[in-house]
Enzyme design. Sequence first.
Site, PDB file in Angstrom:
ATOM      1  N   VAL A  15       0.835  -1.202   0.000  1.00 24.25           N
ATOM      2  CA  VAL A  15       0.000   0.000   0.000  1.00 24.25           C
ATOM      3  C   VAL A  15       0.875   1.259   0.000  1.00 24.25           C
ATOM      4  O   VAL A  15       0.550   2.252  -0.653  1.00 24.25           O
ATOM      5  CB  VAL A  15      -0.970  -0.014   1.205  1.00 24.25           C
ATOM      6  N   SER A  40      14.242  -1.275   7.143  1.00 23.43           N
ATOM      7  CA  SER A  40      14.464  -0.466   5.936  1.00 23.43           C
ATOM      8  C   SER A  40      15.131   0.864   6.239  1.00 23.43           C
ATOM      9  O   SER A  40      15.646   1.517   5.319  1.00 23.43           O
ATOM     10  CB  SER A  40      13.120  -0.166   5.255  1.00 23.43           C
ATOM     11  N   CYS A 152     -10.302  -3.131   2.507  1.00 21.00           N
ATOM     12  CA  CYS A 152     -10.418  -3.035   1.037  1.00 21.00           C
ATOM     13  C   CYS A 152     -11.673  -3.728   0.493  1.00 21.00           C
ATOM     14  O   CYS A 152     -12.187  -3.345  -0.565  1.00 21.00           O
ATOM     15  CB  CYS A 152      -9.165  -3.599   0.381  1.00 21.00           C
ATOM     16  N   GLY A 183      -4.193  -7.925  -1.888  1.00 23.78           N
ATOM     17  CA  GLY A 183      -4.839  -7.559  -0.629  1.00 23.78           C
ATOM     18  C   GLY A 183      -4.095  -8.102   0.578  1.00 23.78           C
ATOM     19  O   GLY A 183      -4.296  -7.640   1.700  1.00 23.78           O
ATOM     20  N   ARG A 239      -9.841 -15.945  -0.975  1.00 24.78           N
ATOM     21  CA  ARG A 239      -8.680 -15.429  -1.721  1.00 24.78           C
ATOM     22  C   ARG A 239      -8.574 -16.209  -3.028  1.00 24.78           C
ATOM     23  O   ARG A 239      -8.651 -17.450  -3.026  1.00 24.78           O
ATOM     24  CB  ARG A 239      -7.415 -15.636  -0.885  1.00 24.78           C
ATOM     25  N   HIS A 246     -10.987  -6.716  -6.082  1.00 25.95           N
ATOM     26  CA  HIS A 246     -11.825  -7.623  -5.306  1.00 25.95           C
ATOM     27  C   HIS A 246     -13.206  -7.685  -5.956  1.00 25.95           C
ATOM     28  O   HIS A 246     -13.887  -6.661  -6.106  1.00 25.95           O
ATOM     29  CB  HIS A 246     -11.990  -7.120  -3.865  1.00 25.95           C
TER      30      HIS A 246
HETATM   31  N1  LIG Z   1      -3.031  -4.579   0.528  1.00 22.53           N
HETATM   32  C1  LIG Z   1      -4.265  -4.077   0.520  1.00 22.53           C
HETATM   33  O1  LIG Z   1      -5.019  -4.210  -0.466  1.00 22.53           O
HETATM   34  C2  LIG Z   1      -4.771  -3.303   1.708  1.00 22.53           C
HETATM   35  C3  LIG Z   1      -5.990  -2.652   1.579  1.00 22.53           C
HETATM   36  C4  LIG Z   1      -6.494  -1.918   2.663  1.00 22.53           C
HETATM   37  C5  LIG Z   1      -5.781  -1.854   3.822  1.00 22.53           C
HETATM   38  N2  LIG Z   1      -4.593  -2.512   3.934  1.00 22.53           N
HETATM   39  C6  LIG Z   1      -3.879  -2.348   5.205  1.00 22.53           C
HETATM   40  O2  LIG Z   1      -2.754  -1.481   4.954  1.00 22.53           O
HETATM   41  C7  LIG Z   1      -1.667  -1.846   5.811  1.00 22.53           C
HETATM   42  C8  LIG Z   1      -0.450  -2.165   4.963  1.00 22.53           C
HETATM   43  O3  LIG Z   1      -0.745  -3.279   4.124  1.00 22.53           O
HETATM   44  P1  LIG Z   1       0.278  -3.777   2.997  1.00 22.53           P
HETATM   45  O4  LIG Z   1      -0.510  -4.738   2.219  1.00 22.53           O
HETATM   46  O5  LIG Z   1       0.923  -2.627   2.334  1.00 22.53           O
HETATM   47  O6  LIG Z   1       1.404  -4.522   3.928  1.00 22.53           O
HETATM   48  P2  LIG Z   1       2.943  -4.818   3.586  1.00 22.53           P
HETATM   49  O7  LIG Z   1       3.173  -4.938   2.122  1.00 22.53           O
HETATM   50  O8  LIG Z   1       3.316  -5.959   4.455  1.00 22.53           O
HETATM   51  O9  LIG Z   1       3.747  -3.490   4.093  1.00 22.53           O
HETATM   52  C9  LIG Z   1       3.885  -3.153   5.469  1.00 22.53           C
HETATM   53  C10 LIG Z   1       4.690  -1.873   5.616  1.00 22.53           C
HETATM   54  O10 LIG Z   1       4.753  -1.512   7.004  1.00 22.53           O
HETATM   55  C11 LIG Z   1       6.130  -1.389   7.409  1.00 22.53           C
HETATM   56  N3  LIG Z   1       6.272  -1.834   8.799  1.00 22.53           N
HETATM   57  C12 LIG Z   1       6.074  -3.079   9.306  1.00 22.53           C
HETATM   58  N4  LIG Z   1       6.290  -3.080  10.649  1.00 22.53           N
HETATM   59  C13 LIG Z   1       6.647  -1.821  10.988  1.00 22.53           C
HETATM   60  C14 LIG Z   1       6.998  -1.171  12.192  1.00 22.53           C
HETATM   61  N5  LIG Z   1       7.031  -1.850  13.361  1.00 22.53           N
HETATM   62  N6  LIG Z   1       7.330   0.152  12.176  1.00 22.53           N
HETATM   63  C15 LIG Z   1       7.305   0.840  11.013  1.00 22.53           C
HETATM   64  N7  LIG Z   1       6.972   0.293   9.822  1.00 22.53           N
HETATM   65  C16 LIG Z   1       6.634  -1.021   9.807  1.00 22.53           C
HETATM   66  C17 LIG Z   1       6.908  -2.262   6.454  1.00 22.53           C
HETATM   67  O11 LIG Z   1       8.244  -1.805   6.422  1.00 22.53           O
HETATM   68  P3  LIG Z   1       9.500  -2.782   6.065  1.00 22.53           P
HETATM   69  O12 LIG Z   1       9.518  -2.921   4.566  1.00 22.53           O
HETATM   70  O13 LIG Z   1      10.658  -2.007   6.585  1.00 22.53           O
HETATM   71  O14 LIG Z   1       9.262  -4.074   6.776  1.00 22.53           O
HETATM   72  C18 LIG Z   1       6.141  -1.976   5.145  1.00 22.53           C
HETATM   73  O15 LIG Z   1       6.567  -0.736   4.633  1.00 22.53           O
HETATM   74  C19 LIG Z   1      -2.164  -3.024   6.662  1.00 22.53           C
HETATM   75  O16 LIG Z   1      -2.659  -2.532   7.886  1.00 22.53           O
HETATM   76  C20 LIG Z   1      -3.272  -3.616   5.807  1.00 22.53           C
HETATM   77  O17 LIG Z   1      -4.216  -4.334   6.558  1.00 22.53           O
HETATM   78  C21 LIG Z   1      -4.067  -3.214   2.909  1.00 22.53           C
END
Ligand SMILES: NC(=O)c1ccc[n+]([C@@H]2O[C@H](COP(=O)([O-])OP(=O)(O)OC[C@H]3O[C@@H](n4cnc5c(N)ncnc54)[C@H](OP(=O)(O)O)[C@@H]3O)[C@@H](O)[C@H]2O)c1
Length: 356
Positions: A15, A40, A152, A183, A239, A246
Amino acid sequence: MGKIPVAILGATGMVGQWFARYLEDHPWFEVAALMASERSAGGVYGDIVKWNVDGDMPGEVRGMKVHPIDPAVLRSRGVRAVFSALPADSAFVSERLLAEKGFAVFSNASAYRMDPKTPILIPEVNPSHISLIDGQATRKGSGGYIITNANCTTTGLAVALKPLQDRFGLRSVVVSTYQALSGAGYPGVPSMDISANVIPYIPNEDEKVERETRKILGTVTARGTVRPGQFEVIASCCRVAVRYGHLETVVAGLGKDFDEKGVRSALSGFRGAGCAGLPTAPERPIIVRDEPDRPQPRLDCDAGSPARARGMSVTVGRVKKFGGKLRFYLLSHNTVRGAAGASVLNAEFAKKRGYL
Ligand SMILES: NC(=O)c1ccc[n+]([C@@H]2O[C@H](COP(=O)([O-])OP(=O)(O)OC[C@H]3O[C@@H](n4cnc5c(N)ncnc54)[C@H](OP(=O)(O)O)[C@@H]3O)[C@@H](O)[C@H]2O)c1
């Protein structure tokens, strides 16, 4: 007038990358800081991110350094608003901390969605819910606040249900989903689990769709909380091996008699009061298709105009009446309408309402 400096939290994730894309050349906001985990921190965005969004990484973020979450860094860059793409557990700590320090937090995470003083905002659907932030303790103190967007899967559903609720009333909603791999973030579901397969379980997803839909379509009370919509929601989330988008099938019980023509006209005529002029607001929040094989993720995921609102429209098709029930399919872009685009639209709406 200069642009408002903003930051992306969780900038390296799925995201977070969509935020970088969505904020590229934004007319009101400019990215001034990128933050992620200690893993990172210290790296240069263009070097450490495995770019996973269609098209090239925006030039404006490519050379930026990634920081750990630090209010001092945000202040030094003049940042007033942050877009959060953090996992729920770190969002729970960091979003509250930043709101306490006076920042406006636009969150994708589930951590505060069900907090009574925090809106799950979809400006076309429940614009009055933004007033909930006036009740947040941080707003009365430092001025900071948290506004969330929905899960989402919930977002597309709530957009499609809103005009039906307004015109016919809602009694019940049964929704089954076919949710894209993106997602689950990156790298997401192991390929050995999803190849040639469908997984009929996404942890906590059924429950999120059920409670968030009722909150979004509820009414703000005199106490500054939300009375949830008085209808039942049953969600069954799966999924599937699709990259973005979606797809959902909905069977709704409506409050009064209806015909298919009236439903189509309610859906396609929906505009979403109060969003006119917002850069990321789609001209038509809902696009109704009449072809029997639409919507499809591959063909309809990017629906929405003008160009900045690409992916922000929800596509509805296969509208059919079965006795007293209405059946339709909907499709929405999970990382745009369901995540980064939704948050950016919320920030634009907050600015229009004088909160930013
Ligand atoms: N994917 C979707 O379609 C979607 C839709 C709606 C909402 N969401 C929500 O949006 C959020 C992110 O989802 P995503 O799919 O993008 O997840 P993701 O790909 O796993 O990315 C997570 C991000 O958070 C960072 N992070 C993890 N732990 C951290 C910490 N302790 N302190 C600071 N940064 C941290 C990670 O950094 P590093 O790279 O350094 O580990 C990465 O940049 C989640 O809450 C998810 O439920 C996702």
